[in-house]
Design an enzyme around this catalytic site. Structure first.
Site, PDB file in Angstrom:
ATOM      1  N   THR A 115      29.942  42.666  42.254  1.00 22.68           N
ATOM      2  CA  THR A 115      30.865  41.950  43.322  1.00 22.68           C
ATOM      3  C   THR A 115      32.218  42.067  43.047  1.00 22.68           C
ATOM      4  O   THR A 115      32.673  42.457  41.976  1.00 22.68           O
ATOM      5  CB  THR A 115      30.292  40.308  43.341  1.00 22.68           C
ATOM      6  OG1 THR A 115      30.583  39.790  42.282  1.00 22.68           O
ATOM      7  CG2 THR A 115      28.877  40.174  43.795  1.00 22.68           C
ATOM      8  N   LYS A 124      35.409  43.237  36.575  1.00 20.05           N
ATOM      9  CA  LYS A 124      36.192  42.720  35.373  1.00 20.05           C
ATOM     10  C   LYS A 124      36.528  41.163  35.067  1.00 20.05           C
ATOM     11  O   LYS A 124      36.783  40.699  34.130  1.00 20.05           O
ATOM     12  CB  LYS A 124      37.716  43.439  35.352  1.00 20.05           C
ATOM     13  CG  LYS A 124      37.847  44.934  35.244  1.00 20.05           C
ATOM     14  CD  LYS A 124      39.102  45.259  35.828  1.00 20.05           C
ATOM     15  CE  LYS A 124      39.367  45.414  37.208  1.00 20.05           C
ATOM     16  NZ  LYS A 124      38.630  46.383  38.046  1.00 20.05           N
ATOM     17  N   VAL A 133      36.659  49.576  32.398  1.00 16.19           N
ATOM     18  CA  VAL A 133      37.860  50.068  32.117  1.00 16.19           C
ATOM     19  C   VAL A 133      37.670  51.591  32.199  1.00 16.19           C
ATOM     20  O   VAL A 133      36.707  51.994  31.721  1.00 16.19           O
ATOM     21  CB  VAL A 133      38.016  49.766  30.531  1.00 16.19           C
ATOM     22  CG1 VAL A 133      39.364  50.475  30.151  1.00 16.19           C
ATOM     23  CG2 VAL A 133      38.064  48.465  30.554  1.00 16.19           C
ATOM     24  N   GLU A 172      43.173  49.038  47.292  1.00 15.94           N
ATOM     25  CA  GLU A 172      42.193  47.864  47.806  1.00 15.94           C
ATOM     26  C   GLU A 172      43.126  47.173  48.920  1.00 15.94           C
ATOM     27  O   GLU A 172      44.340  47.178  48.909  1.00 15.94           O
ATOM     28  CB  GLU A 172      41.710  46.999  47.124  1.00 15.94           C
ATOM     29  CG  GLU A 172      40.881  47.504  45.845  1.00 15.94           C
ATOM     30  CD  GLU A 172      40.072  46.630  45.101  1.00 15.94           C
ATOM     31  OE1 GLU A 172      40.061  45.409  45.377  1.00 15.94           O
ATOM     32  OE2 GLU A 172      39.543  47.156  44.156  1.00 15.94           O
ATOM     33  N   ASP A 220      45.330  43.125  36.861  1.00 11.86           N
ATOM     34  CA  ASP A 220      44.122  44.256  36.743  1.00 11.86           C
ATOM     35  C   ASP A 220      44.212  44.919  35.186  1.00 11.86           C
ATOM     36  O   ASP A 220      43.418  45.033  34.497  1.00 11.86           O
ATOM     37  CB  ASP A 220      44.190  45.223  37.619  1.00 11.86           C
ATOM     38  CG  ASP A 220      43.216  46.393  37.502  1.00 11.86           C
ATOM     39  OD1 ASP A 220      42.059  46.153  37.974  1.00 11.86           O
ATOM     40  OD2 ASP A 220      43.508  47.515  36.851  1.00 11.86           O
ATOM     41  N   LYS A 225      41.916  44.396  31.969  1.00 12.94           N
ATOM     42  CA  LYS A 225      41.059  45.561  31.085  1.00 12.94           C
ATOM     43  C   LYS A 225      41.697  45.541  29.516  1.00 12.94           C
ATOM     44  O   LYS A 225      40.719  45.715  28.555  1.00 12.94           O
ATOM     45  CB  LYS A 225      41.624  46.943  31.437  1.00 12.94           C
ATOM     46  CG  LYS A 225      40.894  47.210  32.984  1.00 12.94           C
ATOM     47  CD  LYS A 225      41.540  48.102  33.706  1.00 12.94           C
ATOM     48  CE  LYS A 225      41.009  48.588  34.962  1.00 12.94           C
ATOM     49  NZ  LYS A 225      41.538  49.262  36.193  1.00 12.94           N
TER      50      LYS A 225
END
Ligand SMILES: NC(=O)c1ccc[n+]([C@@H]2O[C@H](COP(=O)([O-])OP(=O)(O)OC[C@H]3O[C@@H](n4cnc5c(N)ncnc54)[C@H](OP(=O)(O)O)[C@@H]3O)[C@@H](O)[C@H]2O)c1
Length: 338
Positions: A96, A125, A152, A210, A221, A225
């Site tokens: 998702t 993530k 990642v 996105e 983001d 990671k």
């Protein structure tokens, strides 16, 4: 292996296609027969303990907007939690959208699956950034596997490389370009002399980003990671609140031009070493292997014995990321056979 898929977007569909296309090879080479027994999207679920026909699931989505639109096997309104509770399976794929910082709904999906003693593979993530130490602990306690190599680097095996290929070395630091959108934007600013907003608009129009790229631009983001790498590779129990984060929104065309004059590029760099875990725009010399262009990712592992090794590859893409899901599935199967 019976598989439940939560999420049937670009990664989910690509995984389905790979499984369909490669089933002969998967059986022959890895003795693995993935059987998708349920797929869930926001509209509901399609369930078949004998195996869902992936083409039929795709057709149901096309005609009704959800896999639940399937005439016989569709269950409108059925949620992921109901499926996890009621459908017999071996592995849950949690695919998702990433939600930061709370990780929901993926976090609850993963916790519920582990409590039901399902192995879990995720490319999301969010849950890991929010609660990686406790999720790993829960999986250990329940005796199941939690795998996340697609979180990642997309399909580029950055986590696997560090865990499996640097055995015996101490990793002293990890430095990386971990976000494809910001790297593409900064590359275009440098190459075409356009502003950040123009480069971002261009990337959105071309479908590289996105709809809401704020997690990319504000550094969240990349930070998520780093959390995953810090916990998994360095054995440091951190969450996203421990990361010092600065995104690229203040980087100007002038900054990029100044860097260029001294043979450098501005990159959004994630860094983990003994004293810091941070995300900042930094200048990187053109001849540094980290200075990759466009949507590429690169991660440099500085080790005590093997020197500095840089891994480079595409950082995103549905098929690339689905290849990481498949890698995790084969890995789990191998471990179960041991
Ligand atoms: N795409 C990439 O290149 C890439 C690379 C690395 C990591 N990832 C990560 O992988 C994950 C999946 O990415 P994606 O590109 O496949 O995303 P996506 O195309 O947006 O698909 C997300 C899927 O999740 C479903 N979904 C959303 N909320 C749900 C809920 N509460 N219950 C059940 N299903 C729900 C959506 O359903 P609807 O279709 O009904 O909206 C959709 O099918 C994300 O976390 C992403 O950050 C993606």
């Amino acid at each position: 292996m019976r598989v439940i898929m939560i999420g049937f977007g670009s990664v989910g569909k690509a995984f389905g296609e790979i499984v369909k296309k490669s089933s002969g090879l998967l059986i022959k080479r890895y003795r693995i027969t993935p059987k998708v027994v349920a797929i869930v999207d926001r509209g509901g679920a399609i369930i078949n303990q004998q195996g869902v026909d992936l083409q039929e699931a795709i057709s149901a989505r096309l005609s009704s907007g959800s896999v639940a639109g399937h005439r016989i096997l569709g269950h409108k309104g059925t949620t992921a939690l109901t499926v996890i509770d009621r459908v017999e399976a071996d592995v849950l794929l949690e695919l998702t959208p990433t939600n930061l910082p709370d990780g929901e709904p993926g976090l609850t999906h993963i916790e519920s699956a582990i409590k039901k003693r399902l192995n879990v593979i995720t490319t999301n993530k969010g849950p890991l950034a929010a609660a990686m130490p406790s999720l790993l602990e829960l999986a250990r306690y329940q005796g199941v596997h939690l795998r996340f190599s697609g979180t990642v680097g997309g399909g580029t095996p950055i986590l696997n490389f560090a865990k499996e290929c640097l055995t015996g070395c101490r990793i002293e630091s990890i430095e990386g370009i971990l976000n494809s959108t910001t790297n593409h934007v900064l590359t275009r600013m440098a190459d075409a002399g356009i502003t950040l907003n123009e480069a971002l608009k261009e990337a959105q129009d071309a479908g590289y980003t996105e709809a809401d790229p704020s997690y990319d631009i504000n550094g969240l983001d990349t930070a998520s990671k780093l959390v995953i790498m810090s916990n998994w590779i360095m054995g440091r129990r951190v969450s996203i609140r421990d990361v010092d984060i600065e995104g690229i929104s203040n980087v100007s065309v002038e900054d990029v031009e100044n860097a260029k004059r001294s043979e450098k590029a501005i990159k959004l760099v994630g860094l983990i070493n003994d004293s810091e875990i941070s995300v900042h725009p930094r200048t990187v010399p053109f001849d540094n292997p980290l200075c990759v262009k466009g949507t590429l990712n690169a991660v440099a592992f500085k080790t005590d014995l093997a020197g500095t090794i840089t891994v480079t590859g595409r950082g995103a893409g549905g098929t690339e990321t689905a290849s990481a899901v498949l890698r995790d599935l084969i890995d789990i199967k191998r471990t179960l056979l041991e």
